[in-house]
Scaffold this motif. Sequence first.
Motif, PDB file in Angstrom:
ATOM      1  N   SER A 153       0.843  -1.198   0.000  1.00 11.58           N
ATOM      2  CA  SER A 153       0.000   0.000   0.000  1.00 11.58           C
ATOM      3  C   SER A 153       0.877   1.246   0.000  1.00 11.58           C
ATOM      4  CB  SER A 153      -0.918   0.009   1.224  1.00 11.58           C
ATOM      5  OG  SER A 153      -0.177  -0.071   2.415  1.00 11.58           O
ATOM      6  N   VAL A 154       0.472   2.241  -0.777  1.00 11.07           N
ATOM      7  CA  VAL A 154       1.234   3.478  -0.927  1.00 11.07           C
ATOM      8  C   VAL A 154       0.282   4.649  -0.715  1.00 11.07           C
ATOM      9  CG1 VAL A 154       2.683   4.872  -2.441  1.00 11.07           C
ATOM     10  CG2 VAL A 154       2.780   2.366  -2.584  1.00 11.07           C
ATOM     11  N   LEU A 155       0.623   5.547   0.211  1.00  9.94           N
ATOM     12  CA  LEU A 155      -0.174   6.744   0.463  1.00  9.94           C
ATOM     13  C   LEU A 155       0.536   7.959  -0.120  1.00  9.94           C
ATOM     14  CD1 LEU A 155      -2.509   8.298   1.787  1.00  9.94           C
ATOM     15  CD2 LEU A 155      -1.120   8.432   3.868  1.00  9.94           C
ATOM     16  N   ILE A 156      -0.147   8.684  -0.995  1.00 12.20           N
ATOM     17  CA  ILE A 156       0.396   9.902  -1.594  1.00 12.20           C
ATOM     18  C   ILE A 156      -0.156  11.101  -0.845  1.00 12.20           C
ATOM     19  CG2 ILE A 156       0.554  11.269  -3.704  1.00 12.20           C
ATOM     20  CD1 ILE A 156      -0.016   8.643  -5.246  1.00 12.20           C
ATOM     21  N   ALA A 157       0.726  11.912  -0.288  1.00 13.28           N
ATOM     22  CA  ALA A 157       0.314  13.097   0.476  1.00 13.28           C
ATOM     23  C   ALA A 157       0.897  14.342  -0.189  1.00 13.28           C
ATOM     24  CB  ALA A 157       0.799  12.995   1.925  1.00 13.28           C
ATOM     25  N   THR A 158       0.022  15.193  -0.721  1.00 13.64           N
ATOM     26  CA  THR A 158       0.446  16.425  -1.389  1.00 13.64           C
ATOM     27  C   THR A 158      -0.366  17.595  -0.844  1.00 13.64           C
ATOM     28  OG1 THR A 158      -1.151  16.165  -3.186  1.00 13.64           O
ATOM     29  CG2 THR A 158       1.006  15.142  -3.495  1.00 13.64           C
ATOM     30  N   ALA A 164      -2.531  14.928  -5.990  1.00 17.10           N
ATOM     31  CA  ALA A 164      -2.461  13.562  -5.474  1.00 17.10           C
ATOM     32  C   ALA A 164      -3.258  12.600  -6.355  1.00 17.10           C
ATOM     33  CB  ALA A 164      -2.990  13.523  -4.043  1.00 17.10           C
ATOM     34  N   THR A 165      -4.429  13.035  -6.820  1.00 20.65           N
ATOM     35  CA  THR A 165      -5.265  12.184  -7.661  1.00 20.65           C
ATOM     36  C   THR A 165      -4.600  11.900  -8.999  1.00 20.65           C
ATOM     37  OG1 THR A 165      -7.244  13.102  -6.609  1.00 20.65           O
ATOM     38  CG2 THR A 165      -7.537  11.951  -8.705  1.00 20.65           C
ATOM     39  N   THR A 166      -3.952  12.905  -9.565  1.00 18.51           N
ATOM     40  CA  THR A 166      -3.254  12.718 -10.833  1.00 18.51           C
ATOM     41  C   THR A 166      -2.100  11.736 -10.677  1.00 18.51           C
ATOM     42  OG1 THR A 166      -3.824  14.965 -11.541  1.00 18.51           O
ATOM     43  CG2 THR A 166      -1.994  13.891 -12.675  1.00 18.51           C
ATOM     44  N   ASP A 198       2.656   0.855   3.462  1.00 19.97           N
ATOM     45  CA  ASP A 198       4.048   0.416   3.361  1.00 19.97           C
ATOM     46  C   ASP A 198       4.956   1.579   2.975  1.00 19.97           C
ATOM     47  OD1 ASP A 198       3.901  -2.591   3.713  1.00 19.97           O
ATOM     48  OD2 ASP A 198       2.416  -2.294   2.139  1.00 19.97           O
ATOM     49  N   VAL A 199       4.448   2.488   2.152  1.00 14.12           N
ATOM     50  CA  VAL A 199       5.250   3.620   1.680  1.00 14.12           C
ATOM     51  C   VAL A 199       4.409   4.894   1.730  1.00 14.12           C
ATOM     52  CG1 VAL A 199       6.564   4.603  -0.244  1.00 14.12           C
ATOM     53  CG2 VAL A 199       6.579   2.121   0.131  1.00 14.12           C
ATOM     54  N   PHE A 200       5.001   5.945   2.280  1.00 13.96           N
ATOM     55  CA  PHE A 200       4.443   7.293   2.182  1.00 13.96           C
ATOM     56  C   PHE A 200       5.180   8.035   1.073  1.00 13.96           C
ATOM     57  CE2 PHE A 200       3.293   6.294   6.541  1.00 13.96           C
ATOM     58  CZ  PHE A 200       2.101   6.969   6.756  1.00 13.96           C
ATOM     59  N   VAL A 201       4.455   8.653   0.148  1.00 15.00           N
ATOM     60  CA  VAL A 201       5.038   9.556  -0.851  1.00 15.00           C
ATOM     61  C   VAL A 201       4.579  10.958  -0.483  1.00 15.00           C
ATOM     62  CG1 VAL A 201       5.156  10.204  -3.276  1.00 15.00           C
ATOM     63  CG2 VAL A 201       5.042   7.779  -2.626  1.00 15.00           C
ATOM     64  N   ILE A 202       5.530  11.818  -0.138  1.00 16.23           N
ATOM     65  CA  ILE A 202       5.196  13.137   0.394  1.00 16.23           C
ATOM     66  C   ILE A 202       5.768  14.222  -0.506  1.00 16.23           C
ATOM     67  CG2 ILE A 202       5.474  14.691   2.373  1.00 16.23           C
ATOM     68  CD1 ILE A 202       5.825  12.187   4.125  1.00 16.23           C
ATOM     69  N   ARG A 226       6.290   3.449  12.193  1.00 13.61           N
ATOM     70  CA  ARG A 226       7.749   3.568  12.357  1.00 13.61           C
ATOM     71  C   ARG A 226       8.525   2.830  11.273  1.00 13.61           C
ATOM     72  NH1 ARG A 226       8.515   2.260  17.987  1.00 13.61           N
ATOM     73  NH2 ARG A 226       7.731   4.380  18.238  1.00 13.61           N
ATOM     74  N   HIS A 227       7.965   1.717  10.803  1.00 19.08           N
ATOM     75  CA  HIS A 227       8.688   0.908   9.831  1.00 19.08           C
ATOM     76  C   HIS A 227       8.221   1.146   8.394  1.00 19.08           C
ATOM     77  CE1 HIS A 227      10.469  -1.047  13.235  1.00 19.08           C
ATOM     78  NE2 HIS A 227       9.299  -1.460  13.671  1.00 19.08           N
ATOM     79  N   SER A 228       7.323   2.108   8.187  1.00 17.24           N
ATOM     80  CA  SER A 228       6.932   2.472   6.826  1.00 17.24           C
ATOM     81  C   SER A 228       8.074   3.216   6.144  1.00 17.24           C
ATOM     82  CB  SER A 228       5.689   3.358   6.847  1.00 17.24           C
ATOM     83  OG  SER A 228       4.578   2.684   7.411  1.00 17.24           O
ATOM     84  N   SER A 229       8.158   3.080   4.838  1.00 12.47           N
ATOM     85  CA  SER A 229       9.166   3.815   4.075  1.00 12.47           C
ATOM     86  C   SER A 229       8.605   5.168   3.650  1.00 12.47           C
ATOM     87  CB  SER A 229       9.580   3.022   2.839  1.00 12.47           C
ATOM     88  OG  SER A 229      10.222   1.824   3.215  1.00 12.47           O
ATOM     89  N   VAL A 230       9.511   6.124   3.435  1.00 12.39           N
ATOM     90  CA  VAL A 230       9.104   7.486   3.078  1.00 12.39           C
ATOM     91  C   VAL A 230       9.908   7.949   1.872  1.00 12.39           C
ATOM     92  CG1 VAL A 230       8.958   9.895   3.812  1.00 12.39           C
ATOM     93  CG2 VAL A 230       8.489   8.055   5.456  1.00 12.39           C
ATOM     94  N   LEU A 231       9.196   8.378   0.829  1.00 13.55           N
ATOM     95  CA  LEU A 231       9.789   9.002  -0.356  1.00 13.55           C
ATOM     96  C   LEU A 231       9.310  10.445  -0.406  1.00 13.55           C
ATOM     97  CD1 LEU A 231      11.177   9.109  -3.160  1.00 13.55           C
ATOM     98  CD2 LEU A 231       9.057   8.171  -4.121  1.00 13.55           C
TER      99      LEU A 231
END
Length: 456
Positions: A153-158, A164-166, A198-202, A226-231
């Motif tokens: 799972s990947v969460l996009i935060a803008t 974010a939708t695009t 699993d991953v945050f995209v910020i 704590r163990h999620s990855s961040v891009l």
Amino acid sequence: MSGKLLVVDHVAANRATMHMRLSGAFYDVLQACDLQEARQHLSGDRPDMVLIDSKMPDEDPLRFCRALRASPKTAHLPVLLLSGKDDRGYRIRALKAGADDVLVRPVENGILLPRLRSLMRRNEFSQDSLVPRDTAQALGMADAQSEFQARASVLIATQDTATATTWQRILREKAPYDFSAQILDDALRSVTQSPAPDVFVIMPDAAQPDVSLRLIAEIRARSATRHSSVLVVLNSATRALHGDALDLGAQDVMKGGFDGEEMALRISKLVQQKRLSDRLRDTLKHGLQAAVTDPLTGLFNRRYAMTHLARIAEQAAVKGGRYAVMMADLDRFKDVNDQFGHTAGDAVLVGTARRLRQALRPVDLLARMGGEEFLIAMPNVSAHTAQGFANEMCSLMRQTPVEVPGMNLGIPITMSVGVAMGGNHNLDRSIDALMQSADRALYSAKSNGRDQVVMS
């Protein structure tokens, strides 16, 4: 030293400059003038990271990267490529080859050093966790990797929903993950929600950069994430956040804004690293559990029991309370194995453990000491209460035969118990002395006809 780095460059002046910069940051720096010499360092000096010039005359560095990733010994070794120009095509090829990033010369310390620290943190965790993983494999405890793995799972935060939708729509076509989107403020408010991505995209907001930095800090501070990855995705307006984002805990940074293909590659790498770290933590957890539990009954083993019993004694000494130590032994257990077989004997031990666990309080200690012998420790009880519990456990064993699964068989079994009391006026008695007293009481119970409780 902060770590051992290998610098590979065919230009001596470049090596000298990098050596000076990295030594000034307290790294131990190794140097190689070609990739063949680099291989010698990798086999002997075992560096923690490799920095390679993108144009080596003796061999293609991308081919070298692929070889590193193909070898189990270097599969997770961080690799940075240093390039003389910002070339998107080369960066994409480098990421596909297994490089962690491509940095463009001249690299500012504010970008280089945070990137090194971020990769070193990842490498240190992997190396520390590989020890228990190897030990588990050697002992035959390592589980086979599950054939089924849930989609990452990947969460996009803008800063706005449209962006974010695009991104979400484009990335769904390029990576097989479950993408969701939130604005930065909502992501910050919901960071403790479970399950964590699993991953945050910020993508930081240039007008409010502190919001994104705080989000990274909160992700690292919360147990759920704590163990999620961040891009972190930067552009020309937010490029100054590069070092802060990495030092706060981001694993990766894109400096040129959104690029669907590049972002999908970086997310895939982060997902792989996340799954590796999850497996390593699970292996460590299972290894620790196996070290203190009996594999047949699931009860604690002698190693854990002695340590826990010492804590009970310490608490009794501080609070002035009493505690009971009981040695319980199944009567004529050898006859069960001889008459019905060891499979039936194992079923009796498992059934006994289940009955004892149900009879005892949550604060009580129950451990299998070996064979058919069990240790029970009960804090904050009187001698009268301890004797009552022991009698109840004997009654539970006596009243109902133990069922043997698959054999349609119920085996009658009884138990003898010896009890010794510690605490209060017995504070000077050691744990070993108490256990010896309980053992002598157990021997008396056996000698006097079995299926009974004897107080020391």
